[in-house]
Design an enzyme around this catalytic site. Structure first.
Site, PDB file in Angstrom:
ATOM      1  N   ASP A 289      14.115 -76.677 -16.524  1.00 23.73           N
ATOM      2  CA  ASP A 289      15.234 -77.171 -15.734  1.00 23.73           C
ATOM      3  C   ASP A 289      14.832 -78.550 -15.176  1.00 23.73           C
ATOM      4  OD1 ASP A 289      17.602 -77.480 -14.391  1.00 23.73           O
ATOM      5  OD2 ASP A 289      17.691 -75.392 -13.743  1.00 23.73           O
TER       6      ASP A 289
HETATM    7  C1  NOJ Z   1      19.973 -78.171 -12.944  1.00 23.36           C
HETATM    8  C2  NOJ Z   1      20.637 -76.877 -13.247  1.00 23.36           C
HETATM    9  O1  NOJ Z   1      19.955 -75.817 -12.631  1.00 23.36           O
HETATM   10  C3  NOJ Z   1      20.785 -76.574 -14.730  1.00 23.36           C
HETATM   11  O2  NOJ Z   1      21.620 -75.457 -14.857  1.00 23.36           O
HETATM   12  C4  NOJ Z   1      21.308 -77.760 -15.472  1.00 23.36           C
HETATM   13  O3  NOJ Z   1      21.464 -77.431 -16.826  1.00 23.36           O
HETATM   14  C5  NOJ Z   1      20.374 -78.923 -15.276  1.00 23.36           C
HETATM   15  N1  NOJ Z   1      20.255 -79.236 -13.857  1.00 23.36           N
HETATM   16  C6  NOJ Z   1      20.802 -80.171 -16.029  1.00 23.36           C
HETATM   17  O4  NOJ Z   1      21.901 -80.737 -15.455  1.00 23.36           O
END
Ligand code: NOJ
Length: 721
Positions: A289
């Site tokens: 993430d």
């Molecule tokens: C943080 C989020 O938790 C995740 O779900 C997302 O895909 C990423 N950022 C990228 O934007």
């Protein structure tokens, strides 16, 4: 599944790559905003907060601003992927650099959060899950893939398969609710819809299942918070949905931000290698993430960014989303032997494999401006968004007021009835202001006269109030957890004011989560849970309110009577030694009921259904159950028939009910149908104290009905054959 031809090409390429080039493939870069305006991003956000700039103006400014995609790094082979590069022209420009100007010409893979539609925003996942309709879930995923792929995107960070039992957690909006089976089926349908069976198609997207694992169980419903649970509970309630989505063929998986029983998922070898790769045979790509690898330092599991990179890569992480830890440290970690070269090669191979599978080596420019323009927000896409919204809205209360008769004089109250851009809900990054239609827009479009209720004016003369209450789009989603699920004082005051007029009130609730709707029950004659319905919000709401569509959606998460019921609100809780009862010393609250206000599986229709003649027998494969469902009203309707089971005596305490299967039955007035379910015996299995998966002999209760509370029962004396 690995393809010999692709594996050969990967090996050929690997043998030519320098250590630096390998490390570069592991890095996903985000673009930084530069130039085009004189304000920093922080200043813009402050101006939006204090009202000096509207969100729409800010959105325009940011989306028109230039982004720095770090071209020199790309040229030097230091970038393997981008996050959020939207637009085919810009994507092709970057791809051109990767393919033509780097030593080995390895194409980029571009990922973006396409969560519930790309340009054509459909209902938020929690809403869409209430349709209990795998075909719909797949079709809307297909539509978003068509649009996103046309805008130069290759991979979506979806589906989220996080079972979400706590509505305080803002990301429940992105889930299919509190049940494991529904989340698994939802994930599976989305994977199929995004990917199709041929990733080289120009309109296919690779799916990335997230957030592995159990992110939805964040303690206190607070985002990014710890998750701690028994291994049995993890296996039975949380893992199955990811497994189903992964086994549907998803080519990427994103570990969660949270720690799982003390080990952050980003460095969790048990998750990333033992379960995902060894047990499930996953051979796709893992991607962290955003910034999550670096955050392992904050978790206190890594000494510094270098140590975090070492742990993550060794645990089985392939790509680093934006933290830069891999880019900065993996070369040295391999040189010192702290990360084996084989592990680096494996990670690079996983990334190259996906690029080959998408056909990017042979066909790197998958779209162009003309295709992009033609793909967006077409009439067919709007029609599907409207259908999805109609099927996602849950009728929670109706004392006979609905469907509204044509010609009634309408008064429209509550700011959300007028605010089109709030209708998109969370995660609508490619949404364009003005795309959504509010209730007001829909009334205008249909030339239905209405009066607007103003706070400081006497109430208008009308036959019925349509009153919009609930949450705006930024009140759920990531980093939008709430401690209180109560309606705002302003909403409650508005409902009371309308009720006092003596005229009937329809409450239309917008939200990204279950809310405490007690005051709406007290003051409104009908309640329609509209969630955040997407671009066709207003028209779909009128379709339901005027009865052109008979509502059929059912809740996939219970609605609380009080915030303090969380996190113990979910339907499949285990049994206690003192179930709630009249006696004082039972498991309950002094100041709130134990039961949800609206239970899991609940939702009304404009017709009624009668259930009768339940039967259940053991078969070689499991249990076969049947029930007769009859439409006893005077209009056609769809009923979501739900089949639960309960294992009354087991070696570990089991849930009071567990959803085993469901079917949507379309029934004409008077029509009755026998609905059959075949529940495989593995559904009755669970983990004993020593983590053995067991299926017991003995009584199994089957409960079938239109929601978890109202069911008929049949018993089966289950014996292993
Ligand atoms: C943080 C989020 O938790 C995740 O779900 C997302 O895909 C990423 N950022 C990228 O934007």
């Amino acid at each position: 599944m690995k393809h010999p031809e692709i594996e050969k090409r990967i090996q050929d390429l690997l043998s030519k790559m320098t250590l630096e080039e390998k490390v570069g493939q592991l890095h996903q870069a985000g673009g930084s905003i530069v130039g085009a305006f004189d304000l920093s991003l922080e200043e813009i956000l402050t101006m939006v907060q204090d009202g000096r700039m509207t969100e729409e103006e800010a959105h325009k400014m940011i989306s028109n601003a230039k982004r720095d995609w770090h071209e020199d790094d790309l040229r030097a082979g230091r970038i393997g992927s981008y996050l959020g590069l939207v637009g085919s022209e810009e994507m092709n420009r970057m791809q051109h650099i990767a393919v033509e100007e780097t030593r080995l010409g390895i194409p980029l893979i571009n990922g973006f959060d396409v969560i519930h539609g790309f340009r054509t925003i459909t209902p938020i996942p929690l809403a869409e899950s209430c349709a209990w309709d795998t075909d719909l879930w797949e079709r809307t995923a297909r539509m978003s893939a068509e649009e996103a792929a046309a805008a130069g995107i290759h991979m979506t960070f979806s589906p989220m398969a996080d079972v979400s039992k706590d509505p305080r957690w803002g990301r429940i909006a992105e889930s299919a609710g509190e049940d494991a089976l529904l989340n698994g089926l939802y994930g599976e349908a989305k994977v199929k819809g995004y990917q199709t069976d041929d990733l080289t198609r120009h309109d296919a997207l690779a799916a990335c299942v997230k957030h592995f694992a159990a992110y939805g169980a964040a303690e206190g419903g607070r985002d990014y918070n710890r998750v701690d649970m028994s291994p049995q509970r993890f296996e039975e309630e949380y893992l199955p949905s990811y497994e189903r989505a992964v086994k549907a063929g998803a080519r990427a998986v994103m570990p969660a931000f949270n720690d799982l029983s003390g080990v952050p998922c980003s460095v969790n070898k048990k998750l990333l290698t033992d379960i995902l790769r060894r047990r499930w045979g996953f051979d796709g790509m893992t991607i962290s993430d955003a910034n999550a690898i670096a955050e392992c330092v904050n978790h206190g599991i890594a000494e510094d960014r270098r140590d975090a990179a070492r742990q993550a890569l060794n645990a089985g992480m392939d790509m680093d989303m934006t933290s830069g830890c891999f880019l900065d440290h993996v070369k040295e970690l391999v040189e010192t032997g702290e990360v084996p070269m084989e592990r680096l090669d494996e990670a690079v191979s996983d990334i190259l494999r996906l690029k080959f599978e998408l056909g990017l080596f042979d066909d790197p420019y998958r779209s162009g401006p003309e295709q992009e323009k033609a793909a967006m927000l077409t009439p067919a896409h709007r029609a599907l968004a409207r259908e999805a919204a109609q099927r996602s809205m849950v009728l929670l209360r109706n004392d006979g007021l609905l469907p509204l008769k044509a010609g009634l004089r309408i008064a429209l109250a509550g700011k959300l009835a007028f605010e089109k851009d709030e209708m998109s809900g969370t995660w609508a990054g490619s949404y364009q202001p003005g795309d959504c239609k509010s209730i007001q827009d829909a009334l205008d479009e249909e030339h239905i006269a209405y009066r607007a209720v103003a706070e400081d004016q006497p109430l208008p003369d009308c036959d019925v109030f349509l009153c919009a209450i609930g949450e705006g789009k930024n009140e759920s989603g990531e980093a939008a957890s709430r401690a209180s699920l109560e309606l705002t004082e302003a909403d409650i005051a508005l409902l009371k004011r309308l009720k006092e007029s003596g005229k009937p009130v329809v409450a239309v609730v917008f939200a990204g989560r279950p809310l405490c709707l007690g005051p709406a029950v007290e003051n409104a004659d009908a309640i329609l849970m509209a969630w955040h319905p997407g671009v066709e919000a207003g028209p779909a709401i009128l379709d339901v309110l005027y009865g052109r569509v008979n509502p059929s959606a059912k809740l996939t998460a219970g609605f609380p009577s009080a915030s303090g019921q969380c996190p113990s609100l979910y339907y499949d809780h285990i049994r206690t030694g003192r179930p709630a009862g009249k006696f004082k010393y039972t498991s309950k609250y002094l100041d709130a009921p134990v039961e949800p206000l609206f239970p899991f599986g609940f939702g009304l229709s404009y017709t009624s259904f009668r259930y009768s003649d339940i039967s259940a027998v053991q078969t070689g494969l499991g249990i076969h159950a049947e029930i007769t469902v009859q439409n006893i009203g005077d209009r056609a309707g769809d009923e979501i028939v739900q089949c639960y089971f309960r294992d009354p005596v087991a070696r570990r305490v089991r849930p009071v009910r567990k959803l085993a299967a469901f079917e949507k039955a379309a029934l004409r007035p008077g029509e009755s149908r026998r609905i059959a379910f075949d529940i495989p015996k593995a559904a009755f299995g669970y983990y004993d104290q020593d983590m053995n998966f067991v299926i017991d002999d003995g009584l199994i209760e089957i409960h079938i009905g239109g929601n978890v509370r109202d069911t008929l029962q049949a018993n089966v004396d289950y014996r292993s054959l």
